[in-house]
Write a protein that holds these residues in place. Structure first.
Motif, PDB file in Angstrom:
ATOM      1  N   LEU A 236       0.863  -1.166   0.000  1.00  0.00           N
ATOM      2  CA  LEU A 236       0.000   0.000   0.000  1.00  0.00           C
ATOM      3  C   LEU A 236       0.905   1.224   0.000  1.00  0.00           C
ATOM      4  CD1 LEU A 236      -2.687   1.503   0.216  1.00  0.00           C
ATOM      5  CD2 LEU A 236      -2.593   1.211   2.713  1.00  0.00           C
ATOM      6  N   LEU A 237       0.832   2.011  -1.063  1.00  0.00           N
ATOM      7  CA  LEU A 237       1.699   3.177  -1.228  1.00  0.00           C
ATOM      8  C   LEU A 237       0.929   4.454  -0.947  1.00  0.00           C
ATOM      9  CD1 LEU A 237       3.360   2.258  -4.660  1.00  0.00           C
ATOM     10  CD2 LEU A 237       4.021   1.492  -2.367  1.00  0.00           C
ATOM     11  N   GLY A 238       1.558   5.355  -0.177  1.00  0.00           N
ATOM     12  CA  GLY A 238       0.998   6.677   0.063  1.00  0.00           C
ATOM     13  C   GLY A 238       1.793   7.743  -0.671  1.00  0.00           C
ATOM     14  N   ALA A 239       1.451   8.997  -0.402  1.00  0.00           N
ATOM     15  CA  ALA A 239       2.065  10.106  -1.124  1.00  0.00           C
ATOM     16  C   ALA A 239       3.559  10.216  -0.873  1.00  0.00           C
ATOM     17  CB  ALA A 239       1.385  11.419  -0.728  1.00  0.00           C
ATOM     18  N   GLY A 240       4.021   9.695   0.272  1.00  0.00           N
ATOM     19  CA  GLY A 240       5.438   9.769   0.568  1.00  0.00           C
ATOM     20  C   GLY A 240       6.316   9.036  -0.431  1.00  0.00           C
ATOM     21  N   THR A 241       5.750   8.056  -1.139  1.00  0.00           N
ATOM     22  CA  THR A 241       6.530   7.310  -2.134  1.00  0.00           C
ATOM     23  C   THR A 241       6.734   8.123  -3.403  1.00  0.00           C
ATOM     24  OG1 THR A 241       4.545   6.278  -3.083  1.00  0.00           O
ATOM     25  CG2 THR A 241       5.626   5.133  -1.261  1.00  0.00           C
ATOM     26  N   SER A 242       5.934   9.161  -3.590  1.00  0.00           N
ATOM     27  CA  SER A 242       6.043   9.963  -4.816  1.00  0.00           C
ATOM     28  C   SER A 242       6.774  11.281  -4.600  1.00  0.00           C
ATOM     29  CB  SER A 242       4.652  10.252  -5.383  1.00  0.00           C
ATOM     30  OG  SER A 242       4.029   9.070  -5.828  1.00  0.00           O
ATOM     31  N   ARG A 243       6.989  11.664  -3.341  1.00  0.00           N
ATOM     32  CA  ARG A 243       7.622  12.960  -3.100  1.00  0.00           C
ATOM     33  C   ARG A 243       9.039  13.015  -3.640  1.00  0.00           C
ATOM     34  NH1 ARG A 243       6.889  16.384   2.058  1.00  0.00           N
ATOM     35  NH2 ARG A 243       7.495  17.869   0.465  1.00  0.00           N
ATOM     36  N   SER A 244       9.775  11.899  -3.543  1.00  0.00           N
ATOM     37  CA  SER A 244      11.138  11.912  -4.064  1.00  0.00           C
ATOM     38  C   SER A 244      11.164  11.973  -5.583  1.00  0.00           C
ATOM     39  CB  SER A 244      11.907  10.676  -3.582  1.00  0.00           C
ATOM     40  OG  SER A 244      11.283   9.489  -4.021  1.00  0.00           O
ATOM     41  N   ALA A 245      10.009  11.772  -6.229  1.00  0.00           N
ATOM     42  CA  ALA A 245       9.919  11.912  -7.675  1.00  0.00           C
ATOM     43  C   ALA A 245       9.447  13.305  -8.071  1.00  0.00           C
ATOM     44  CB  ALA A 245       8.957  10.867  -8.245  1.00  0.00           C
TER      45      ALA A 245
ATOM     46  N   SER B 184      13.425   7.934  -8.919  1.00  0.00           N
ATOM     47  CA  SER B 184      14.548   7.615  -8.044  1.00  0.00           C
ATOM     48  C   SER B 184      14.718   6.097  -8.007  1.00  0.00           C
ATOM     49  CB  SER B 184      14.302   8.162  -6.636  1.00  0.00           C
ATOM     50  OG  SER B 184      13.242   7.465  -6.011  1.00  0.00           O
ATOM     51  N   ILE B 185      15.727   5.651  -7.279  1.00  0.00           N
ATOM     52  CA  ILE B 185      16.015   4.223  -7.226  1.00  0.00           C
ATOM     53  C   ILE B 185      14.858   3.436  -6.605  1.00  0.00           C
ATOM     54  CG2 ILE B 185      17.220   4.396  -4.998  1.00  0.00           C
ATOM     55  CD1 ILE B 185      19.091   2.179  -5.967  1.00  0.00           C
ATOM     56  N   GLY B 186      14.109   4.055  -5.676  1.00  0.00           N
ATOM     57  CA  GLY B 186      12.990   3.355  -5.049  1.00  0.00           C
ATOM     58  C   GLY B 186      11.911   2.985  -6.042  1.00  0.00           C
ATOM     59  N   HIS B 187      11.556   3.932  -6.924  1.00  0.00           N
ATOM     60  CA  HIS B 187      10.513   3.656  -7.915  1.00  0.00           C
ATOM     61  C   HIS B 187      10.982   2.606  -8.916  1.00  0.00           C
ATOM     62  CE1 HIS B 187      10.133   8.059  -6.789  1.00  0.00           C
ATOM     63  NE2 HIS B 187       9.118   7.473  -6.197  1.00  0.00           N
ATOM     64  N   ARG B 188      12.231   2.714  -9.345  1.00  0.00           N
ATOM     65  CA  ARG B 188      12.743   1.740 -10.310  1.00  0.00           C
ATOM     66  C   ARG B 188      12.840   0.342  -9.688  1.00  0.00           C
ATOM     67  NH1 ARG B 188      16.369   6.079 -11.085  1.00  0.00           N
ATOM     68  NH2 ARG B 188      18.062   4.897 -10.096  1.00  0.00           N
ATOM     69  N   ALA B 189      13.242   0.284  -8.414  1.00  0.00           N
ATOM     70  CA  ALA B 189      13.346  -1.012  -7.743  1.00  0.00           C
ATOM     71  C   ALA B 189      11.966  -1.653  -7.591  1.00  0.00           C
ATOM     72  CB  ALA B 189      14.013  -0.853  -6.380  1.00  0.00           C
ATOM     73  N   LEU B 190      10.955  -0.880  -7.209  1.00  0.00           N
ATOM     74  CA  LEU B 190       9.611  -1.441  -7.071  1.00  0.00           C
ATOM     75  C   LEU B 190       9.091  -1.908  -8.428  1.00  0.00           C
ATOM     76  CD1 LEU B 190       7.164  -2.126  -5.397  1.00  0.00           C
ATOM     77  CD2 LEU B 190       6.363   0.231  -5.637  1.00  0.00           C
TER      78      LEU B 190
END
Length: 567
Positions: free
Chosen positions: A3-12, A100-106
């Motif tokens: 479950l992803l919230g807005a915090g996962t998109s802030r670094s993008a 960022s690396i988090g989005h690419r890794a997921l």
């Protein structure tokens, strides 16, 4: 499942729900009070306080309450979905996405089957963009207007499943109004509840402020077999977790669920760690996730050389970088543009960067000076897990470390630090050109019958002065960190450099191999120490501060020997 919230998109570069709420508050206040929007900087705590006091006087929802999000969208747009869609389209445009690396890794986890089901509260297309880049396929999200197929996809295990709980603003209507949020009891919620009886759940980037989503989680908890593989709520700091989340975790534990808060760092940190633990990573995914290590080489590299001649490079191995720095927890969101503007205005004694948080080297007092009038909640230590990996994978982190490194190299030496076109330069000041410390440069540039000078006026160019200089860059090559140095000549003011072209050419004309070799040695001895032995030398900036930055550099440059069969 995730479950992803807005915090996962802030670094993008995408705004969070809190960012949207404050922007809508500011627009509403300025409209009703006939105020200039541009003069109301939301990073200023005084401005936010004034706006909130006005809104409180109107009887609007309390700050931080569940009702704020839908209320301010309703106040701003009413039932005008097209205006609401236009507003969100501008803020969440794909052109604003910086993966960022988090989005690419997921995305790689989804593409390789290690992550199968993902739910998100976000409108943006960050995960879809990352999936297209990493997997080279389209990830079609389920949203509230096309939710009927989500449960069918789950039952038939047509993975990956990516579902948006609040709809998608690109479609006919945006499901973020209180009346619309009731639709979460429909198909998407039924899909989530069915998945909650089969899988565990990892929550990341979600604050727990959305009442409808929390109600859905509670409904999942009340089922006969909730989260059989556990429930893990990832947070940056446990101290900042909302009471609604703490209560939910406690109720889950009472229900027999293996439920925990997990202090996992940022989204990028957590995903990069998870990715490294995957044993069967596909090479094509690995290349896209760790973009800094991609090597689009078309010609096979020759075997390591063993023959003469030996070519000396201008690269020094970086053997160690700092693994901790300062972190500012600021109540208001801060953009990278705003951070850079404040740095230009205040010139703080420290090195600052904005990734998905505010990081710095130096004293906490400098951070408070930079962020004056902002809501600083806490200044604490940030520990880098494998800092080399972050430098290789994130350009903003590489720049952060590079700026600290060049300051450390010049720290308390009779040279100045300047920047031109994103390259840093160590420059001999005219006032210090006679310093004994710089004698190696004089020796390297002098001839038998004439002692060289290190700075002076540019002949025939009124007001222009020149100085010996050294360009400094942190580079990643073949997965390793290097300090690249190149002797140069600095012209001040920089606007007159083009007019000094003839002088620069004449000044460098006779710097053949022997003198260039000696000049490289001289600069290494000035910024690091004696050369030739390959010793490890430590440099540091802000050594007596709360968060010093220490680097270890080898004083022997890299060399290349002529290859055998391919040489």
């Amino acid at each position: 499942m995730w479950l992803l919230g807005a915090g996962t998109s802030r670094s993008a570069g995408m705004p969070s729900a809190t960012d949207l709420i404050w922007d809508l508050k500011r627009h509403l206040y300025c409209l009703r009070e006939n105020q200039d929007l541009r003069s109301h900087d939301l990073h200023n705590i005084g401005v936010r306080s004034k706006i909130q006091q006005y809104l409180d006087s109107q009887g609007f929802p309390a700050q931080g309450s569940f009702e704020e999000y839908g209320f301010y969208f309703k106040q701003s747009f009413g039932e005008d979905y097209s205006a609401q869609q236009e507003y969100l389209t501008e803020l969440l445009a794909p052109g604003n996405i910086s993966l960022s690396i988090g989005h690419r890794a997921l995305a790689a986890l989804l593409g390789s089957g290690h992550a199968r089901v993902v739910f998100t509260t976000n409108f943006d297309a960050v995960i879809e963009t990352a999936y297209a880049q990493v997997v080279n396929e389209s990830l079609i999200p389920f949203h509230l207007e096309g939710a009927y197929a989500a449960l069918d996809a789950l039952n038939n295990e047509r993975f990956p499943i990516y579902a948006k709980l609040h709809g998608d603003f690109r479609y006919r209507s945006v499901k973020n109004m209180p009346r619309d949020l009731l639709d979460n009891e429909g198909e998407i919620e039924r899909c989530f509840l069915a998945a909650a009886n089969r899988y565990g759940l990892l929550v990341t980037g979600y604050s727990g402020r959305d009442k409808s989503v929390m109600n859905m989680l509670e409904a999942a908890l009340n089922q006969s077999n909730p989260f059989p593989k556990g429930l893990f709520w990832a947070v940056v700091r446990p101290s900042a977790v909302a009471d609604s989340v703490l209560g939910f975790i406690a109720r889950a534990q009472e229900a027999g669920v293996n439920a925990h808060l997990v202090e996992a760092g940022t989204f990028d940190t957590m995903l990069s760690r998870i990715w490294r633990l995957i044993p069967d990573r596909l090479p094509e995914h690995e290349a896209e996730v760790l973009t800094a290590t991609k090597r689009p080489v078309r010609v096979p590299l020759p075997s390591p050389g063993s023959q003469y001649p030996i070519l000396r490079t201008n690269a020094l191995p970086i053997l160690g970088v700092p693994d901790r720095c300062g972190h500012v927890d600021c109540g208001a969101s801060m953009t990278r543009h705003e951070m850079n503007r404040r740095i230009q205005e205040t010139r703080p004694l420290g090195v600052f960067a904005y990734t998905d948080k505010i990081l710095f080297w130096g004293d906490g007092s400098s951070a408070r000076t930079l962020l004056e009038n902002s809501d600083i909640r806490e200044i604490s230590e940030h520990v880098w897990d494998e800092p080399d990996e972050h430098i290789r994978s994130q350009r903003v982190v590489q720049s952060f470390f590079e700026r600290a490194m060049v300051q450390a190299l010049c720290w308390q030496k009779p040279i100045h630090l300047h920047q031109r076109n994103r390259t840093h330069y160590a420059i001999v000041g005219t006032e210090s050109s006679g310093s004994d410390y710089l004698q190696p440069l004089v020796d390297a540039l002098s001839s038998r019958d004439q002692q060289a000078s290190l700075a002076g006026a540019v002949p025939g160019l009124k007001g222009a002065v020149w100085s010996e200089a050294l360009s400094l860059k942190l580079e990643v090559r073949n997965g390793l960190l290097w300090l690249l140095i190149r002797p140069d000549i600095w012209i001040s003011p920089q606007a007159m450099r083009e007019q000094a072209t003839d002088f620069l050419r004449a000044r460098k004309l006779h710097r053949y191999n022997r003198q260039s070799y000696a000049l490289l040695d001289a600069w290494i001895s000035v910024i690091l120490g004696p050369v030739g032995k390959g010793d490890e030398y430590e440099v540091c900036c802000y050594p007596d501060s709360d968060y010093p930055a220490r680097f270890s550099v080898c004083t022997r440059t890299g060399y290349s020997l002529r290859g055998g069969s391919n040489g």
